[in-house]
Design an enzyme around this catalytic site. Structure first.
Site, mmCIF file in Angstrom:
data_model
loop_
_atom_site.group_PDB
_atom_site.id
_atom_site.type_symbol
_atom_site.label_atom_id
_atom_site.label_comp_id
_atom_site.label_asym_id
_atom_site.label_seq_id
_atom_site.Cartn_x
_atom_site.Cartn_y
_atom_site.Cartn_z
ATOM 1 N N CYS A 42 0.832 -1.211 0.000
ATOM 2 C CA CYS A 42 0.000 0.000 0.000
ATOM 3 C C CYS A 42 0.867 1.260 0.000
ATOM 4 C CB CYS A 42 -0.921 -0.034 1.220
ATOM 5 S SG CYS A 42 -1.841 1.485 1.493
ATOM 6 N N CYS A 78 -0.091 3.965 2.596
ATOM 7 C CA CYS A 78 0.317 3.534 3.938
ATOM 8 C C CYS A 78 1.760 3.938 4.217
ATOM 9 C CB CYS A 78 0.170 2.019 4.078
ATOM 10 S SG CYS A 78 -1.507 1.385 3.856
#
Length: 331
Positions: free
Chosen positions: A32, A35
């Protein structure tokens, strides 16, 4: 201060929830991008705010062998998702790599951490801080009082010159439970001409309602100069998705979404009844009418100190493939 803790198992996570007053969890995945972008901000917050057994910052890999179940348990469908727990219950969620929103949540969190570290209560009056609750929240659900359109609140059969309907959703701990009861401010509501009340609560968006927590703290006999000491509510009728409040005759005549009888054993030590609802009947709710039909005694008054609405704000996505939030198209 301490760094973030990488959670390895659901057991480890539960132990932290049991042993730390406040837990902040970053749900992420290695693939991700957003993230990774917000991770340094989260790490810095953890270093500045972590306190042993008071505030713990953790990271949960949503694809880890021992941690995937945690993401499923708390309905994490988008990444990153940040969840704040207090005393084991969810109190805040931030979905997506939104530094401003995360920092706003943490700003509210910081004063609660310092207060808890000094041995104080984590409840707060006013708009900041966490919301006091008189009972534990059901796992996986949060206090959705922030979704209430307070401008549309209406309470029938209460003396508005003495009591304010907004008091029912005040974030603070009721003064009746405080050690210092010297305040003359009445932070509760009472019925007026008889024991019945009609509360109309509209929402800013469709919600799913799982539980209602009602706190009622009438004075003990002899603690009130008024001969007519108020009662706790006994029978409630709930009506959903009404465009406006009902009249008392109308509320008596039409079929409610659910009728509730509160027994004496349902009240805990903090004067709170934790009422589970027929969840399937309380989906996509835009307004709620609470009709207090009667009380648990012979008085002509009923008293309410706080109401907490527990459930889900907005539409919850079905659990499926985890998605990342924050990347631009084509990235």
């Amino acid at each position: 201060m301490a760094k973030t803790i990488e959670i390895q198992s659901a057991t480890e996570f539960q132990e932290l929830l049991n042993n730390s007053r406040i837990v902040v969890a970053d749900f992420y995945a290695n693939w991700c991008g957003p993230c990774k972008q917000i991770a340094p901000i989260y790490e810095q917050l953890a270093k500045s705010l972590s306190r042993p057994k008071v505030a713990t910052f953790v990271k949960v890999n949503t694809e880890g062998e021992g941690t995937l179940a945690i993401a499923r348990q708390y309905g994490v469908t988008n990444l990153p998702t940040f969840i704040v727990f207090r005393d084991g219950s969810v109190v805040e969620k931030v979905v997506g790599a939104n530094p401003k929103q995360l920092q706003t949540v943490v700003q509210k969190l910081s004063s609660d951490i310092e207060n808890a570290a000094q041995g104080g209560s984590s409840s707060s009056s006013g708009s900041g801080g966490f919301t006091w609750t008189g009972a534990a929240l059901p796992r996986g659900y949060i206090d959705i009082s922030e979704s209430i359109d307070v401008r549309g609140l209406e309470l029938l059969n209460s003396d508005e010159s003495t009591f304010s309907v907004r008091t029912l959703f005040n974030k603070s701990k009721p003064t009746a439970l405080s050690k210092d009861k010297a305040s003359t401010e009445k932070d509760w509501v009472e019925s007026d001409t008889d024991e019945q009340l009609l509360l109309y609560t509209p929402f800013n968006s469709a919600i799913k309602l799982h539980t209602i927590q009602i706190t009622s703290l009438p004075p003990e006999d002899g603690d009130d100069d008024d001969d007519d000491v108020p009662m706790r509510p006994k029978t409630l009728k709930l009506f959903t998705n009404r465009p406006h409040n009902l009249g008392f005759d109308e509320a008596d005549d039409i079929e409610p979404t659910q009728t509730i009888e509160i027994d004496e054993d349902d009240w805990n030590a903090d004067g709170t009844a934790n009422i589970g609802l027929r969840f399937v009947r309380f989906q996509n709710i835009t307004s709620l009418v609470v009709f207090v039909v009667d009380g648990d005694g012979d008085s002509e008054k009923v008293r309410l100190d706080r109401i907490r609405l527990i459930g889900e704000s907005g539409e919850k996505r079905e659990m499926g493939t985890l998605e990342k939030i924050g990347d631009q198209p084509g990235e």
